[in-house]
Design a protein around this motif. Sequence first.
Motif, PDB file in Angstrom:
ATOM      1  N   ALA A  91      -8.611  13.885  16.234  1.00 45.24           N
ATOM      2  CA  ALA A  91      -9.648  14.843  16.588  1.00 45.24           C
ATOM      3  C   ALA A  91     -10.784  14.716  15.594  1.00 45.24           C
ATOM      4  N   HIS A  92     -11.966  15.163  16.004  1.00 41.95           N
ATOM      5  CA  HIS A  92     -13.103  15.199  15.092  1.00 41.95           C
ATOM      6  C   HIS A  92     -13.058  16.531  14.360  1.00 41.95           C
ATOM      7  N   ASN A  93     -12.958  16.447  13.034  1.00 44.20           N
ATOM      8  CA  ASN A  93     -12.635  17.608  12.188  1.00 44.20           C
ATOM      9  C   ASN A  93     -11.218  18.081  12.521  1.00 44.20           C
ATOM     10  N   ALA A  94     -10.275  17.180  12.370  1.00 45.39           N
ATOM     11  CA  ALA A  94      -8.891  17.408  12.782  1.00 45.39           C
ATOM     12  C   ALA A  94      -8.216  18.609  12.121  1.00 45.39           C
ATOM     13  N   PRO A  95      -8.532  18.986  10.881  1.00 41.54           N
ATOM     14  CA  PRO A  95      -7.856  20.170  10.337  1.00 41.54           C
ATOM     15  C   PRO A  95      -8.046  21.420  11.186  1.00 41.54           C
ATOM     16  N   TYR A  96      -9.182  21.535  11.859  1.00 41.28           N
ATOM     17  CA  TYR A  96      -9.412  22.705  12.718  1.00 41.28           C
ATOM     18  C   TYR A  96      -8.448  22.685  13.899  1.00 41.28           C
ATOM     19  N   GLU A  97      -8.383  21.550  14.593  1.00 38.11           N
ATOM     20  CA  GLU A  97      -7.450  21.434  15.724  1.00 38.11           C
ATOM     21  C   GLU A  97      -6.010  21.577  15.262  1.00 38.11           C
TER      22      GLU A  97
ATOM     23  N   LEU B  42     -12.489   8.916   9.198  1.00 42.66           N
ATOM     24  CA  LEU B  42     -12.732   7.524   9.584  1.00 42.66           C
ATOM     25  C   LEU B  42     -14.220   7.211   9.507  1.00 42.66           C
ATOM     26  N   ALA B  43     -15.055   8.121  10.024  1.00 39.46           N
ATOM     27  CA  ALA B  43     -16.496   7.893  10.034  1.00 39.46           C
ATOM     28  C   ALA B  43     -17.052   7.784   8.615  1.00 39.46           C
TER      29      ALA B  43
ATOM     30  N   MET C 131      -1.488  13.191  12.722  1.00 40.02           N
ATOM     31  CA  MET C 131      -2.847  13.359  13.230  1.00 40.02           C
ATOM     32  C   MET C 131      -3.830  12.619  12.340  1.00 40.02           C
ATOM     33  N   LEU C 132      -4.849  12.049  12.972  1.00 39.12           N
ATOM     34  CA  LEU C 132      -5.933  11.383  12.265  1.00 39.12           C
ATOM     35  C   LEU C 132      -7.218  12.183  12.444  1.00 39.12           C
ATOM     36  N   ASP C 133      -8.016  12.226  11.390  1.00 40.90           N
ATOM     37  CA  ASP C 133      -9.300  12.909  11.431  1.00 40.90           C
ATOM     38  C   ASP C 133     -10.404  11.870  11.595  1.00 40.90           C
TER      39      ASP C 133
END
Length: 221
Positions: A103-109, A134-135, A128-130
């Motif tokens: 997810a983009h900003n995975a800690p939120y999800e 990566l960016a 999970m990968l953020d």
Amino acid sequence: MTDPDLLATTFVGIDFETLNPGGRRPEPIEIAAVAGKLTAEGSWQEDGRFERFIRPPVDVSFTSFDTAQTGITAAMIQQADGAAVTLAALEELFAHPPYVLFAHNAPYEAGLIYDQEAACPVLARLPMLDTVRLARTVYPDLPRHRLDDVLSHLGMPPPVGRHRAMPDVLATCAVFARMVTDGARAGRWSTLTDLHRVAGIEPKALRDDARAAAPQQDSLF
């Protein structure tokens, strides 16, 4: 990309739209998940989709600001299931691992999933990968790494319906595949293990498991 673990893994992009009531945790009102695999050439091969509205608790108000942000109205979610039922339904898809969420900003999800851990214990323990991490690694010169910033940098138009869960997660899938490929070409990573090292988010449920097991382990010695 030739790492067999990387190519064998089903990646699942996930995105929530939420209400943010003051003084309490965000409440999800929509979820979308898209599963797929990466090819050796770096393309994204979609395997399936999941998309649902989620009815928030009755004591959480739905405002015109919320509708302006997402386009979702209170009427659209009146007949939806609550978060626990919806996350349990998503969990039913995870019968044949390995899966890795992103997810983009995975800690939120990840936090939203953890809130429903009792209803989706398998989902809450998936790695999970953020994609923000990566960016930051593969495009370090970008001043910001929001989804719109990365899309613009890659020449990808923002999706129609931006800030709805499915358009956002489809955009994240496209960005994810491109970043993994660009990072591999730049020597930033070459294996699934490398991706977890750079961008992995440890599920809170696994940390809870480790803390719960620690006293028992100590008592054996």
